[in-house]
Structure formats: structure tokens, C-alpha cells
Design a protein around this motif. Structure first.
Motif, mmCIF file in Angstrom:
data_model
loop_
_atom_site.group_PDB
_atom_site.id
_atom_site.type_symbol
_atom_site.label_atom_id
_atom_site.label_comp_id
_atom_site.label_asym_id
_atom_site.label_seq_id
_atom_site.Cartn_x
_atom_site.Cartn_y
_atom_site.Cartn_z
ATOM 1 N N SER A 105 33.023 -25.751 17.327
ATOM 2 C CA SER A 105 34.066 -25.622 16.302
ATOM 3 C C SER A 105 33.837 -24.431 15.361
ATOM 4 O O SER A 105 34.798 -23.878 14.820
ATOM 5 C CB SER A 105 34.165 -26.912 15.486
ATOM 6 N N LEU A 124 32.013 -38.898 11.683
ATOM 7 C CA LEU A 124 31.006 -39.042 10.616
ATOM 8 C C LEU A 124 31.398 -40.097 9.576
ATOM 9 O O LEU A 124 30.526 -40.597 8.851
ATOM 10 C CB LEU A 124 30.797 -37.696 9.912
ATOM 11 N N MET A 253 25.365 -28.942 18.089
ATOM 12 C CA MET A 253 25.230 -28.290 16.772
ATOM 13 C C MET A 253 24.334 -29.114 15.851
ATOM 14 O O MET A 253 23.745 -28.605 14.905
ATOM 15 C CB MET A 253 26.587 -28.194 16.042
ATOM 16 N N LEU A 254 24.301 -30.406 16.123
ATOM 17 C CA LEU A 254 23.700 -31.333 15.159
ATOM 18 C C LEU A 254 22.221 -31.054 14.849
ATOM 19 O O LEU A 254 21.843 -30.998 13.675
ATOM 20 C CB LEU A 254 23.898 -32.768 15.646
ATOM 21 N N LEU A 355 28.586 -21.882 -3.048
ATOM 22 C CA LEU A 355 29.161 -21.841 -1.703
ATOM 23 C C LEU A 355 28.180 -22.324 -0.639
ATOM 24 O O LEU A 355 28.346 -22.034 0.544
ATOM 25 C CB LEU A 355 29.602 -20.393 -1.390
ATOM 26 N N CYS A 364 31.732 -27.285 5.286
ATOM 27 C CA CYS A 364 30.806 -28.259 5.879
ATOM 28 C C CYS A 364 31.400 -29.669 5.890
ATOM 29 O O CYS A 364 31.929 -30.145 4.893
ATOM 30 C CB CYS A 364 29.497 -28.276 5.092
ATOM 31 N N LEU A 369 26.169 -36.508 4.111
ATOM 32 C CA LEU A 369 25.032 -36.983 4.895
ATOM 33 C C LEU A 369 23.782 -36.153 4.590
ATOM 34 O O LEU A 369 22.698 -36.699 4.370
ATOM 35 C CB LEU A 369 25.382 -36.885 6.384
HETATM 36 C C1 HEM Z 1 21.570 -28.855 4.038
HETATM 37 C C2 HEM Z 1 22.256 -28.998 5.144
HETATM 38 C C3 HEM Z 1 23.543 -28.293 5.425
HETATM 39 C C4 HEM Z 1 24.062 -27.152 4.880
HETATM 40 C C5 HEM Z 1 23.468 -26.255 3.804
HETATM 41 C C6 HEM Z 1 25.355 -26.922 5.497
HETATM 42 C C7 HEM Z 1 26.205 -25.883 5.196
HETATM 43 C C8 HEM Z 1 27.325 -25.553 5.925
HETATM 44 C C9 HEM Z 1 28.126 -24.371 5.730
HETATM 45 C C10 HEM Z 1 27.851 -23.272 4.723
HETATM 46 C C11 HEM Z 1 29.121 -24.417 6.656
HETATM 47 C C12 HEM Z 1 30.240 -23.363 6.798
HETATM 48 C C13 HEM Z 1 29.948 -22.362 7.890
HETATM 49 C C14 HEM Z 1 31.009 -21.265 7.931
HETATM 50 O O1 HEM Z 1 31.971 -21.295 7.160
HETATM 51 O O2 HEM Z 1 30.855 -20.347 8.755
HETATM 52 C C15 HEM Z 1 28.945 -25.615 7.423
HETATM 53 C C16 HEM Z 1 29.759 -26.008 8.459
HETATM 54 C C17 HEM Z 1 29.621 -27.185 9.114
HETATM 55 N N1 HEM Z 1 28.759 -28.219 8.817
HETATM 56 FE FE1 HEM Z 1 27.253 -28.147 7.507
HETATM 57 N N2 HEM Z 1 25.587 -27.933 6.400
HETATM 58 C C18 HEM Z 1 24.508 -28.788 6.377
HETATM 59 C C19 HEM Z 1 24.345 -29.958 7.093
HETATM 60 C C20 HEM Z 1 25.292 -30.469 7.936
HETATM 61 C C21 HEM Z 1 25.169 -31.710 8.635
HETATM 62 C C22 HEM Z 1 23.998 -32.682 8.504
HETATM 63 C C23 HEM Z 1 26.296 -31.833 9.394
HETATM 64 C C24 HEM Z 1 26.717 -32.944 10.312
HETATM 65 C C25 HEM Z 1 26.176 -34.104 10.401
HETATM 66 C C26 HEM Z 1 27.131 -30.686 9.157
HETATM 67 C C27 HEM Z 1 28.349 -30.448 9.755
HETATM 68 C C28 HEM Z 1 29.008 -29.252 9.692
HETATM 69 C C29 HEM Z 1 30.071 -28.877 10.601
HETATM 70 C C30 HEM Z 1 30.652 -29.727 11.713
HETATM 71 C C31 HEM Z 1 30.441 -27.564 10.244
HETATM 72 C C32 HEM Z 1 31.400 -26.643 10.988
HETATM 73 C C33 HEM Z 1 32.754 -26.772 10.532
HETATM 74 C C34 HEM Z 1 33.604 -25.643 11.057
HETATM 75 O O3 HEM Z 1 33.145 -24.570 11.517
HETATM 76 O O4 HEM Z 1 34.773 -25.849 10.977
HETATM 77 N N3 HEM Z 1 26.491 -29.876 8.256
HETATM 78 N N4 HEM Z 1 27.846 -26.315 6.960
#
Ligand code: HEM
Length: 467
Positions: A105, A124, A253-254, A355, A364, A369
Motif C-alpha cells: 500500500s 487492525l 510490511m508488519l 509528522l 500511519c 498500536l
Molecule cells: C513507532 C512506530 C511507527 C511509526 C513511527 C510509524 C510511522 C508511519 C509513517 C510516518 C507513515 C507514513 C509513510 C508515508 O507517508 O510515506 C506510516 C505509514 C503506515 N503505517 Fe506506520 N508507523 C509505526 C508503526 C506502525 C505499525 C505498528 C503499523 C501496523 C500495525 C503501522 C501501519 C502503517 C501502515 C499500514 C502505513 C502505510 C499506509 C499507506 O502507505 O497508506 N505503522 N507509518
């Protein structure tokens, strides 16, 4: 010849600018200095060389937010919009190719993005909504994993040395990831070891990656045939047309999201608390506040995967040509004097306008979680340890830099276990942990024998330092 500072905004093709490499000794030791130098020279958008590929690095808070929010819909993430790649100018051997070609994604736009995100949101929900039994059971499991790891690292004595990165902050979220995925515990531990090999990009990473893909594809097939009470099954139920390949790519990705980024947030929060002379007093502001401050000061995801504009667009002092790669720097945006400089360092509550979790259509989906795992990990550690302190000055801690993240290589500490602790399950979901050690609900000896586990347990046991 390069001007000292760029002030004009005429169209300058990215490939015609002789750019400095982003990565190098300075970036490894202090990326903030590199961002500062680039900002001084070019303003909020700087051309850089990323492992041999010219890229626009966005460092201005306003500009990063503007691209993330994508109001005009001109910013795309799919690789087909990358002009240089379409023209065959990007070598398949470019080191970031495996990440960029993972086709999940994070690299889709429009209807397909919405479809995949719907699968994530629905999948989720049972685990992130505190009123759901799955979320409550997961919370108890996280506490239990934390207890198991602490008990293991303290095996053989109530005080000693530990590397809280390798022995606690990294394995804990990966154990959570395995539970979410619905792996059986022993099989899950083998998978977890392979995740670790892939994340560390060591000599056995390729074989581990192949085993991991096979295990995840097998899992996706199993969940399709026999749904369970787990993330993949809920994702499939939400988007019935989801193919095995699509589901496998998403759940692959997880480990990175939860393992690397959440592990890093746990480490950074522990450093913040331990680096403070009165550690538990820091927690009195509320553990979530401490984690928020850490996410702002040292964002686990420092720079994001590329975006490509569909049309030529002015950004900062440059015109970005359609199809040029643009890398948003969260760390750079947070250090932007127009954002960071306007914040009050003495404020009791740090801003939520950072951000670290992204923004807009790709923001995100696992934030609650990740926060929950981090807050439980940190509070559990301070409940179980009566004393814990960094084994080296904070400014000498070993960092590992990559284009997208900055994580601690190790987090050496000296600890002393509390004589008694309250067993897992005594705190409720969503509660802010007390700044003081919780009174024991039930007195339990601090060190208890865990049943022997798999390869993971043997590996972790091998990490224990002799005292
Ligand atoms: C400290 C831990 C985490 C940080 C700092 C973080 C941060 C981020 C950021 C900055 C993005 C945006 C990426 C972009 O715009 O290019 C993102 C996307 C995402 N995150 Fe997290 N995340 C964390 C943990 C998690 C966890 C534990 C999950 C799922 C269980 C998760 C699921 C997702 C998903 C599915 C996306 C992609 C959404 C997309 O591209 O549409 N994240 N995350």
C-alpha cells in the motif's frame, strides 16, 4: 559551478545539479548537521545524491506537510511515475530496489490505495479499539511478553548488565507482530528470527527473506481457508477480493513497521527517561507525553519513500519536474527553525502537530498500536526494575543510520530488579501508567523460570552478559 546559496526558482533539471551524497560520515554521526547544511545552502528543498540516484530532499515543515496532504492530488507513490526509472536509468542493483519494489500500500495511489488501507483499518480495528476483547487480550499478552523478556535477561541474578535493544525493545514488538499475524508460537519464533536476519541485512538475509516470503504466503493461504481471530483474517473479511499475493505483500510490511520502528521508539523513549536525572519524575508527565516528545525529537521514520509529482511543480526554491523523485524528511521538517524553533522546550505538553506518523492519504494506520506497545514496554520495565541506568553517556550511544531510519545499535544498561512486581494484566487498556512503581497486586518473586522456548529464546539467552 554551484552557487553558495540557491535563491532563484527557475527550472534546473535535477540531473544537471552536481549534488552531494546524503549518506556518509556526517550523516552517520549527526544527521541534524547535514540537514542544517543543506537547508542553509538550498532552502527547504535540497537536491541530494541517494546511493547514486539524484533525489529532491524536502526539509521544510510546511513543504513536507503540503506534499503529505496532497490537496491537489498531484503527488503519486507508484513507481510507474518515476521518470528516470521508466527511462531505464535506475539500476536494478540499486540498494533500495527491494524496498521500493515491494508493491504494498505504501506504493499505491487512488482507488487501490483506498482498498488496501480499508483492509488495514478494518483488520487492525479489533486490536486498536480498547473496547474490543481482542485489544484487551493483546494488551495482556504484551505485558506478558515484556515480563518474559525481563525475566529472561535477569536470569541468574537480580542485577547486572543488559542490551535493552537486542534483549527487549526489538524482540518485544516482533512477538506482538507474530501474535497479530496468528502464527503458532514455535513457528512464529522461527519466522521472527528470519525477520531479524532480514532487518539486519547480514550474510544470511537473502535466504531468510525467501523463507519469510514463503511463510507469509503460506499464512495468507491458511487464513483464506481457515479464518481465525487475527489481523490477516480480519483484513480478508473486510476486502473479500484481496488476493493471497496482495495480502502477503501487506503483512510483510508488519515486521519492519512494528519491529524496527516501534522497537526504535521504545529504545529512544528509554534513553529519554534514563538520560533524565530523575527518571521517574519524567514519567510523571504521563508516559504518552514522554513518547510523543521522543517521536518529535527523534522520529523513528526519519525519511520517507519517494513521491513523484504528476506535473511540474514549484517547491521551495526549485521547480520539480514531473516524475522526479522527492523524499520527504520528517527529521528535517521537525528541525526546521520555522517549526522546531517556534516550540517552547519548557512546555508541559509537547505539540501533536509533528509528522512522526505522517499525514494525509498515506498516514500511519498503526499509530495507536505502536503507542500502546511502546507505553507498555516502557512502563513495565520501570515497574520491574528498581534501578536502571545507561551504561555509557547518552552522547556516546552507538547509532545505526540508514536512508530511512536512525536506530540504536545497542542500548547497554545496568539494572537492578525490584524484589516484587505486579503480574501482567493489572493495568487497563488506555490507562496512563503511574509515575511511581505500582504497588504489587500480588507479590511474585522477581525472577521466575520460563518454560524453554524455541530458537528465539536460545538466541536471547545467548545474549545475556556474564556478571
Ligand atoms: C513507532 C512506530 C511507527 C511509526 C513511527 C510509524 C510511522 C508511519 C509513517 C510516518 C507513515 C507514513 C509513510 C508515508 O507517508 O510515506 C506510516 C505509514 C503506515 N503505517 Fe506506520 N508507523 C509505526 C508503526 C506502525 C505499525 C505498528 C503499523 C501496523 C500495525 C503501522 C501501519 C502503517 C501502515 C499500514 C502505513 C502505510 C499506509 C499507506 O502507505 O497508506 N505503522 N507509518
Amino acid at each position: 559551478m554551484m552557487p553558495d546559496a540557491w535563491t532563484a526558482s527557475p527550472y534546473v533539471p535535477l540531473s544537471s545539479i552536481s549534488v552531494e551524497p546524503l549518506l556518509g560520515g556526517d550523516y552517520d554521526s549527526d544527521p541534524g548537521l547535514v540537514y542544517k547544511r543543506l537547508r542553509t545552502k538550498y532552502g527547504p528543498v535540497a537536491p541530494v545524491d541517494l546511493l547514486g540516484v539524484p533525489v529532491w530532499l524536502v526539509l521544510g515543515y510546511t513543504e513536507v506537510l503540503q506534499v503529505l496532504q496532497n490537496q491537489g492530488g498531484i503527488w503519486n507513490k507508484h513507481l510507474r511515475y518515476w521518470r528516470a526509472r521508466a527511462e531505464g536509468r535506475i539500476s536494478p542493483a540499486w540498494p533500495l530496489t527491494p524496498i521500493f519494489e515491494s508493491d504494498n500500500s505504501a506504493f499505491h495511489d487512488g482507488a487501490q490505495l483506498r482498498r488496501l488501507r480499508h483492509a488495514w483499518t478494518a483488520g487492525l480495528a479489533p486490536f486498536q479499539d480498547p473496547t474490543r476483547p481482542q485489544a484487551q487480550a493483546l494488551e495482556r499478552a504484551i505485558e506478558q511478553y515484556a515480563d518474559d523478556l525481563i525475566t529472561l535477561l535477569a536470569e541468574g541474578g537480580g542485577n547486572g548488565w543488559a542490551d535493552l535493544s537486542a534483549q527487549y525493545a526489538r524482540p518485544l514488538p516482533l512477538m506482538v507482530s507474530n501474535r497479530l499475524l496468528g502464527f503458532e508460537s514455535i513457528q512464529g519464533d522461527d519466522v521472527l528470527m528470519d525477520v531479524w536476519r532480514v532487518l539486519d541485512a547480514g550474510p544470511d538475509a537473502t535466504a531468510a527473506s525467501q523463507r519469510l516470503i514463503a511463510a507469509v504466503t503460506d499464512l495468507a493461504l491458511t487464513k483464506m481457508r481457515h479464518p481465525g481471530d487475527d489481523l490477516p483474517s480480519y483484513m480478508l473479511a473486510a476486502v473479500p477480493g484481496l488476493s493471497v499475493e496482495e495480502l502477503s505483500r501487506e503483512i510483510l510490511m508488519l515486521p519492519g513497521l512494528i519491529g524496527d520502528f516501534t522497537g526504535s521508539l521504545i529504545c529512544n523513549t528509554l534513553v529519554e527517561v534514563m538520560g533524565n536525572p530523575d527518571a521517574r519524575a519524567t514519567l510523571s508527565q504521563g508516559i504518552e507525553e514522554v513518547v510523543n516528545r521522543v517521536a518529535l525529537a527523534n522520529s523513528p521514520m526519519a525519511n520517507l519513500t519517494f513521491r513523484f509529482p504528476a506535473v511540474d511543480v514549484q517547491l521551495g526554491r526549485f521547480v520539480i519536474a514531473a516524475g522526479d523523485p522527492v523524499m520527504l524528511s520528517i527529521a528535517g521538517a521537525h528541525a526546521d527553525p520555522q517549526f522546531g524553533g517556534a516550540l517552547d522546550p519548557q512546555a508541559m505538553r509537547s505539540t501533536r502537530a509533528h509528522l512522526a506518523w505522517g499525514a494525509g492519504p498515506h498516514s500511519c494506520l498503526g499509530r495507536q498500536l505502536a503507542m500502546r506497545v511502546t507505553t507498555i514496554a516502557v512502563s513495565r520495565l520501570f515497574e520491574r526494575f528498581s534501578r536502571v541506568r545507561l551504561a555509557m553517556p547518552p552522547d556516546q550511544l552507538p547509532w545505526r543510520s540508514s536512508p530511512m531510519a536512525r536506530t540504536l545499535r545497542s542500548l547497554p544498561v545496568q539494572f537492578e530488579l525490584a524484589e516484587y512486581y505486579a503480574p501482567a494484566g493489572h493495568t487497563g487498556f488506555g490507562t496512563v501508567s503511574s509515575p511511581e512503581p505500582m504497588p504489587p497486586v500480588m507479590a511474585v518473586p522477581a525472577v521466575r523460570q520460563e518454560p524453554p522456548r524455541s530458537a528465539l529464546w536460545r538466541f536471547l539467552r545467548g545474549l545475556r552478559r556474564e556478571r
